[in-house]
Design an enzyme around this catalytic site. Sequence first.
Site, short mmCIF file in Angstrom:
data_model
loop_
_atom_site.label_atom_id
_atom_site.label_comp_id
_atom_site.label_asym_id
_atom_site.label_seq_id
_atom_site.Cartn_x
_atom_site.Cartn_y
_atom_site.Cartn_z
CD GLU A 173 -7.82 3.84 -7.79
OE1 GLU A 173 -8.12 4.37 -6.71
OE2 GLU A 173 -8.64 3.68 -8.70
N GLY A 174 -4.11 7.61 -6.87
CA GLY A 174 -3.04 8.35 -6.20
C GLY A 174 -1.75 8.16 -6.96
#
Length: 575
Positions: free
Chosen positions: A430-431
């Site tokens: 998610e980053g």
Amino acid sequence: MPYRAAVDDYRFLIEDVLDFATLRSTDRFSEASEDVTGAILSEAGRLCDDVLAPLQRGGDLHPAKLENGVVRTSPGFAEGYAAIAEGGWIGMSADPEFGGMGLPMTLTSAVNEMMSGACLSLQLAPLMSQGQIEALEHHASDAIKNLYLPKLISGEWTGTMNLTEPQAGSDVGALSSRAEDNGDGTYAVSGQKIYISWGDNDFAGNVCHLVLARLPGAPAGTKGISLFLVPKFIPDENGEPGQRNGVSVVSLEHKMGLHGSPTAVMQYDKATGWMIGREGGGMAAMFTMMNNARLGVGEQGIGAAEGAYQLALDYALERKQGRSPVESGTGTIVDHADVRRMLLSMKADIFASRAIALSCAYASDMARAGQGDEWAARAAFLTPITKAFGTDVGMSVAEMGVQVHGGMGFIEETGAAQFSRDVRVTAIYEGTNGIQAMDLVGRKMMDGGEAANRLLDEIEADAETARDPFPRMADAVWQASETLREATEWITAQKDMNQRFAGAVPYLRAFARVLGGQLHLQAAMAEKAAGGSGAREKLARFYIQRLLPEHQGLLAHAQTGAEDLYALDVEDLRS
């Protein structure tokens, strides 16, 4: 001792630290009474303790497998997922029009974290569905909403998100998956995606994939990306799973941890899909899901930390070694100063990260309840902090949990190593946490630091309120906030973004440290007002005296700039 969901901690934070009464006074969340909140937390706690926690070790020892194109999940996971779905836990915050409860995200966040501590591998499945539900609520057509949302919310179908490709990781704009218009409102989606959490399973009636792809002639980069909903089975005229779609699982990744969660390589061969949102608006639509997931992933880190802490504490209370340095000790290693230091660090950081995550969820709830744009800005600002700090705490607490166990922590049978292996990926997906920090000092500070300074104003106001009962702690938090304010001014003054990025990670960490000091101080104040035992005051004192001072070194690092990072050239790095 078995896992015990932190129900009391969440009840305290929601009822005594957050201004939940104001949220309840809004029309949108008027039904989230104290009785309802208490019942939800208690029921979720029982589910975690009795149903999900017993699956934790089995998922690690008996991983999901791909057999003849079919994903076989770990023993007991189907029953565990069914319990989550039947309890309505997937759709807690979803729109009641489609079967959701319409409850605050604050409560969903609490429940997600408790489930993560019980069995992180399984909790990933409903988390992916929750993100897809939110994306469809905001961006899908009415026809898609009416067909898919009730089934996703009930848990009958599950959802995934498909961004990453072998050549396009964090640089999503480099993806090469293609979609062609079929001329009937559907699209033929082709390409390969990797690292797809819960890309398939053997317990849901259908698996619904949100897939990023390009239409012919679309511009390069993120502006040319569209989003498509591609189900495993194409729904028939009755909305039930029908013909098998052109989507398959190529393989499952062999991972460091999270063995019970099947992470798939997905192949799309002219699979039928429906566009979600507008053409070229794929990233905007997917970011709705990603922001939901970033909050959820932060909570996963915190949940894993809670599980690791409980296991370490139980071991420390049982393990006898050496002479106790204190007369009134237990005779176990919990008496030793360094073991006590680790346990207190674990507990203090869990509370700080948990309170930050709930504050982020609360801000998003206030925004959804129409309480002003400032709440939306606050939620956006706190999201990268929640994700990065929550997962950093998960990793550090799990690592300390292994250390508390000593040699036994390196032995798989104790389960301590599993927490460390499982939580490690949360800082990546998610980053990555570095990307979260860059987002914080970049996009989230394009307002010139307004959102940051509003938070700093509140931190200092809380410190002023606490000066009478807790003068030393209050002064330390106030001074830390001022130091952070000066660093924030330096960050926002840098027009060269690489100067900001060079110190982004320590800046985010420092901001989290100061927020943690504020929230510990608020907890001590709330406990004192209620005539409590003083345990929260003691924990706050530990955090503020021993952990908060880290912000000074972090902020010095944050304001150094980028020059020294490039002082050594590539050949110097090789030598």
